[in-house]
Design an enzyme around this catalytic site. Structure first.
Site, PDB file in Angstrom:
ATOM      1  CB  CYS A  76      87.622  50.086 -63.531  1.00  0.00           C
ATOM      2  SG  CYS A  76      88.800  51.210 -62.810  1.00  0.00           S
ATOM      3  CG  HIS A  77      84.030  46.270 -60.320  1.00  0.00           C
ATOM      4  ND1 HIS A  77      85.125  46.509 -59.521  1.00  0.00           N
ATOM      5  CD2 HIS A  77      83.715  44.964 -60.167  1.00  0.00           C
ATOM      6  CE1 HIS A  77      85.468  45.389 -58.898  1.00  0.00           C
ATOM      7  NE2 HIS A  77      84.638  44.442 -59.282  1.00  0.00           N
ATOM      8  CG  MET A 111      89.784  53.971 -60.468  1.00  0.00           C
ATOM      9  SD  MET A 111      91.368  54.823 -60.216  1.00  0.00           S
ATOM     10  CE  MET A 111      91.994  54.900 -61.869  1.00  0.00           C
ATOM     11  CG  ASP A 126      92.465  67.806 -79.770  1.00  0.00           C
ATOM     12  OD1 ASP A 126      93.429  67.678 -80.551  1.00  0.00           O
ATOM     13  OD2 ASP A 126      91.278  67.768 -80.147  1.00  0.00           O
TER      14      ASP A 126
END
Length: 151
Positions: A76-77, A111, A126
């Protein structure tokens, strides 16, 4: 040259060169769900979870993750993000997490939106695992991606 954009002619992984693409406004929206027991959702609503403010922490985790997507996903950029919004909607099964990410860049932010949802869901898991052993994260997907006029 390979027909797969992330492989060079020898088959080695590479980050795609996007320098020839125009810089445009882009937005991506992703969502996912976390199934929770009703009693867990009640505790979240009441602010009584043992680890503290669940939704605020998950929202910050999603925002931080979107900003660090290129560190998590090798090809990814790194992008200059101009806006990130992470929201939660209650449902009969738990919570729907939605992330909207914006940039003005040469490549999209799907993304980053998917990463934001994933990190928010993992943070919810969590923070609630001490009281709910039945949680399920599911349905993380891209809802939409758009691009606007060159800037």
């Amino acid at each position: 040259m390979s027909s797969l954009s992330h492989l060079d002619a020898t088959g080695a992984a590479r980050m795609v060169d996007v320098s020839a693409k125009p810089t445009v406004a882009r937005e991506a929206i992703a969502e996912g769900q976390i199934r929770l027991q009703a009693s867990t959702l009640d505790l979240i609503r009441a602010g009584q979870m043992p680890k503290g403010e669940v939704l605020a922490t998950a929202r910050i985790a999603g925002i931080q993750a979107a900003k660090r997507t290129a560190d998590w996903i090798p090809l990814c950029h790194p992008l200059p993000l101009t806006g990130i919004r992470v929201t939660f909607q209650e449902s009969a099964q738990g919570l729907t997490i939605q992330a909207t990410v914006r940039t003005t860049a040469r490549t999209g932010v799907e993304m980053e939106a998917l990463t934001a949802v994933s990190a928010a869901a993992l943070t919810l898991y969590d923070m609630c695992k001490a009281v709910d052993k039945t949680m399920v994260i599911e349905g993380i997907r891209l809802v939409s991606k758009t691009k606007g006029d060159p800037s």
